[in-house]
Design a protein around this motif. Sequence first.
Motif, PDB file in Angstrom:
ATOM      1  N   ASP A 132       0.834  -1.209   0.000  1.00 24.20           N
ATOM      2  CA  ASP A 132       0.000   0.000   0.000  1.00 24.20           C
ATOM      3  C   ASP A 132       0.868   1.258   0.000  1.00 24.20           C
ATOM      4  OD1 ASP A 132      -2.337  -1.516   0.120  1.00 24.20           O
ATOM      5  OD2 ASP A 132      -2.507  -1.350   2.304  1.00 24.20           O
ATOM      6  N   LYS A 133       1.894   1.262   0.839  1.00 26.51           N
ATOM      7  CA  LYS A 133       2.787   2.413   0.923  1.00 26.51           C
ATOM      8  C   LYS A 133       3.503   2.650  -0.397  1.00 26.51           C
ATOM      9  CE  LYS A 133       3.605   1.766   5.854  1.00 26.51           C
ATOM     10  NZ  LYS A 133       4.582   1.354   6.867  1.00 26.51           N
ATOM     11  N   LEU A 134       3.976   1.578  -1.015  1.00 28.48           N
ATOM     12  CA  LEU A 134       4.654   1.703  -2.309  1.00 28.48           C
ATOM     13  C   LEU A 134       3.704   2.208  -3.384  1.00 28.48           C
ATOM     14  CD1 LEU A 134       6.908  -1.486  -2.317  1.00 28.48           C
ATOM     15  CD2 LEU A 134       7.648   0.893  -2.114  1.00 28.48           C
ATOM     16  N   GLN A 135       2.454   1.737  -3.348  1.00 33.21           N
ATOM     17  CA  GLN A 135       1.466   2.198  -4.323  1.00 33.21           C
ATOM     18  C   GLN A 135       1.204   3.689  -4.161  1.00 33.21           C
ATOM     19  OE1 GLN A 135      -2.284   0.136  -4.311  1.00 33.21           O
ATOM     20  NE2 GLN A 135      -3.158   1.500  -5.830  1.00 33.21           N
ATOM     21  N   ILE A 136       1.077   4.163  -2.922  1.00 33.08           N
ATOM     22  CA  ILE A 136       0.853   5.588  -2.674  1.00 33.08           C
ATOM     23  C   ILE A 136       2.018   6.411  -3.195  1.00 33.08           C
ATOM     24  CG2 ILE A 136       0.677   7.333  -0.852  1.00 33.08           C
ATOM     25  CD1 ILE A 136      -0.963   5.241   0.744  1.00 33.08           C
ATOM     26  N   ILE A 137       3.224   5.967  -2.925  1.00 33.48           N
ATOM     27  CA  ILE A 137       4.409   6.676  -3.403  1.00 33.48           C
ATOM     28  C   ILE A 137       4.441   6.686  -4.923  1.00 33.48           C
ATOM     29  CG2 ILE A 137       6.938   6.569  -3.524  1.00 33.48           C
ATOM     30  CD1 ILE A 137       6.801   5.499  -0.589  1.00 33.48           C
ATOM     31  N   GLN A 138       4.169   5.540  -5.544  1.00 30.67           N
ATOM     32  CA  GLN A 138       4.187   5.457  -7.006  1.00 30.67           C
ATOM     33  C   GLN A 138       3.132   6.374  -7.616  1.00 30.67           C
ATOM     34  OE1 GLN A 138       3.538   1.522  -8.533  1.00 30.67           O
ATOM     35  NE2 GLN A 138       3.940   2.125 -10.634  1.00 30.67           N
ATOM     36  N   GLU A 139       1.905   6.329  -7.075  1.00 30.38           N
ATOM     37  CA  GLU A 139       0.845   7.195  -7.584  1.00 30.38           C
ATOM     38  C   GLU A 139       1.222   8.660  -7.433  1.00 30.38           C
ATOM     39  OE1 GLU A 139      -2.749   6.202  -5.555  1.00 30.38           O
ATOM     40  OE2 GLU A 139      -2.896   4.238  -6.513  1.00 30.38           O
ATOM     41  N   HIS A 140       1.840   8.994  -6.321  1.00 34.33           N
ATOM     42  CA  HIS A 140       2.245  10.380  -6.068  1.00 34.33           C
ATOM     43  C   HIS A 140       3.254  10.851  -7.107  1.00 34.33           C
ATOM     44  CE1 HIS A 140       3.042  13.986  -3.745  1.00 34.33           C
ATOM     45  NE2 HIS A 140       4.326  13.753  -3.901  1.00 34.33           N
ATOM     46  N   HIS A 141       4.224  10.020  -7.392  1.00 33.63           N
ATOM     47  CA  HIS A 141       5.279  10.421  -8.317  1.00 33.63           C
ATOM     48  C   HIS A 141       4.865  10.356  -9.773  1.00 33.63           C
ATOM     49  CE1 HIS A 141       8.392  11.207  -5.421  1.00 33.63           C
ATOM     50  NE2 HIS A 141       8.007  10.141  -4.754  1.00 33.63           N
ATOM     51  N   GLU A 142       3.885   9.514 -10.107  1.00 32.43           N
ATOM     52  CA  GLU A 142       3.448   9.391 -11.493  1.00 32.43           C
ATOM     53  C   GLU A 142       2.325  10.352 -11.847  1.00 32.43           C
ATOM     54  OE1 GLU A 142       2.442   5.312 -12.091  1.00 32.43           O
ATOM     55  OE2 GLU A 142       4.532   4.662 -12.097  1.00 32.43           O
ATOM     56  N   ASN A 143       1.730  10.980 -10.869  1.00 27.84           N
ATOM     57  CA  ASN A 143       0.595  11.850 -11.099  1.00 27.84           C
ATOM     58  C   ASN A 143       1.079  13.224 -11.563  1.00 27.84           C
ATOM     59  OD1 ASN A 143      -1.626  13.612 -10.847  1.00 27.84           O
ATOM     60  ND2 ASN A 143      -2.556  12.273  -9.335  1.00 27.84           N
ATOM     61  N   PRO A 144       0.682  13.655 -12.769  1.00 31.78           N
ATOM     62  CA  PRO A 144       1.126  14.957 -13.268  1.00 31.78           C
ATOM     63  C   PRO A 144       0.549  16.134 -12.499  1.00 31.78           C
ATOM     64  CG  PRO A 144      -0.522  14.016 -14.729  1.00 31.78           C
ATOM     65  CD  PRO A 144      -0.209  12.963 -13.696  1.00 31.78           C
ATOM     66  N   LEU A 145      -0.481  15.893 -11.690  1.00 32.72           N
ATOM     67  CA  LEU A 145      -1.098  16.976 -10.941  1.00 32.72           C
ATOM     68  C   LEU A 145      -0.373  17.281  -9.642  1.00 32.72           C
ATOM     69  CD1 LEU A 145      -4.863  16.090 -11.346  1.00 32.72           C
ATOM     70  CD2 LEU A 145      -3.518  17.720 -12.654  1.00 32.72           C
ATOM     71  N   VAL A 146       0.587  16.448  -9.268  1.00 30.40           N
ATOM     72  CA  VAL A 146       1.293  16.637  -8.009  1.00 30.40           C
ATOM     73  C   VAL A 146       2.706  17.104  -8.305  1.00 30.40           C
ATOM     74  CG1 VAL A 146       2.096  15.513  -5.911  1.00 30.40           C
ATOM     75  CG2 VAL A 146      -0.076  14.835  -6.924  1.00 30.40           C
ATOM     76  N   ASP A 147       3.082  18.210  -7.703  1.00 29.37           N
ATOM     77  CA  ASP A 147       4.451  18.691  -7.833  1.00 29.37           C
ATOM     78  C   ASP A 147       4.934  19.136  -6.463  1.00 29.37           C
ATOM     79  OD1 ASP A 147       3.476  21.265  -7.325  1.00 29.37           O
ATOM     80  OD2 ASP A 147       3.388  21.779  -9.438  1.00 29.37           O
ATOM     81  N   THR A 148       6.192  19.504  -6.383  1.00 28.66           N
ATOM     82  CA  THR A 148       6.751  19.842  -5.074  1.00 28.66           C
ATOM     83  C   THR A 148       6.224  21.163  -4.533  1.00 28.66           C
ATOM     84  OG1 THR A 148       8.654  20.850  -6.149  1.00 28.66           O
ATOM     85  CG2 THR A 148       8.863  18.535  -5.456  1.00 28.66           C
ATOM     86  N   LYS A 149       5.627  21.999  -5.386  1.00 25.24           N
ATOM     87  CA  LYS A 149       5.093  23.267  -4.916  1.00 25.24           C
ATOM     88  C   LYS A 149       3.601  23.188  -4.616  1.00 25.24           C
ATOM     89  CE  LYS A 149       7.049  25.214  -8.533  1.00 25.24           C
ATOM     90  NZ  LYS A 149       7.194  26.157  -9.594  1.00 25.24           N
ATOM     91  N   GLY A 150       2.957  22.079  -4.966  1.00 24.20           N
ATOM     92  CA  GLY A 150       1.510  21.998  -4.844  1.00 24.20           C
ATOM     93  C   GLY A 150       1.042  21.149  -3.696  1.00 24.20           C
ATOM     94  N   PHE A 151       0.030  20.439  -3.969  1.00 26.28           N
ATOM     95  CA  PHE A 151      -0.674  19.650  -2.970  1.00 26.28           C
ATOM     96  C   PHE A 151       0.076  18.359  -2.658  1.00 26.28           C
ATOM     97  CE2 PHE A 151      -3.680  16.148  -2.414  1.00 26.28           C
ATOM     98  CZ  PHE A 151      -4.209  16.515  -1.208  1.00 26.28           C
ATOM     99  N   HIS A 152       0.129  18.017  -1.399  1.00 25.42           N
ATOM    100  CA  HIS A 152       0.760  16.769  -0.968  1.00 25.42           C
ATOM    101  C   HIS A 152      -0.213  16.025  -0.069  1.00 25.42           C
ATOM    102  CE1 HIS A 152       4.679  18.157  -2.363  1.00 25.42           C
ATOM    103  NE2 HIS A 152       4.326  19.327  -1.867  1.00 25.42           N
ATOM    104  N   VAL A 153      -0.380  14.746  -0.313  1.00 29.99           N
ATOM    105  CA  VAL A 153      -1.190  13.918   0.574  1.00 29.99           C
ATOM    106  C   VAL A 153      -0.250  12.983   1.303  1.00 29.99           C
ATOM    107  CG1 VAL A 153      -2.880  12.055   0.732  1.00 29.99           C
ATOM    108  CG2 VAL A 153      -3.286  13.937  -0.825  1.00 29.99           C
TER     109      VAL A 153
END
Length: 166
Positions: A132-153
């Motif tokens: 589950d943790k790896l999936q969350i990390i992968q989704e976070h890094h592959e999602n074009p809507l997430v960047d280091t200046k924006g939203f973080h879950v």
Amino acid sequence: MPLAICVSGDLKMNTGIALEFRRKFGNLGELQKKNRKVEDILISQVEERKLLYIITRELFYHKPTYETIFNSLQNLKAYCIKNGIVKLACPRLDCSLDGRKWEIIREMLRFIFHGSSVHILVYTRDELTEDDKLQIIQEHHENPLVDTKGFHVRTTRYPNYTNGKG
């Protein structure tokens, strides 16, 4: 850090995490006096803690729609930006008793808060497996809507996330 939770417009809060909020923070009298409708954000201050009640349905026995959740989250973002809130904590919004899928709500949060200065910490009681943790990390890094200046879950397991001040 302010706490946010989804509630019904009648503010019954008789089950689940809403009941825990009511027991812990109370202070519903002032909220019940206010005019309120679906998609409103109600604000309460308990000691040094700001509470944001997101109204996603009219009555406690109704189920929220993804449309009202989306519109409510847009209003939440507008409130946060207008009031200088850059950190916000919440449970998995409308997911447990309301039966909405966390994956969809998480994508709404990512889309709506993308590029903003608002960082959201999502609390859960679920024990996450390594997969589950790896999936969350992968989704976070592959999602074009997430960047280091924006939203973080960040999903973190806490047994009682309403404790403490601030």
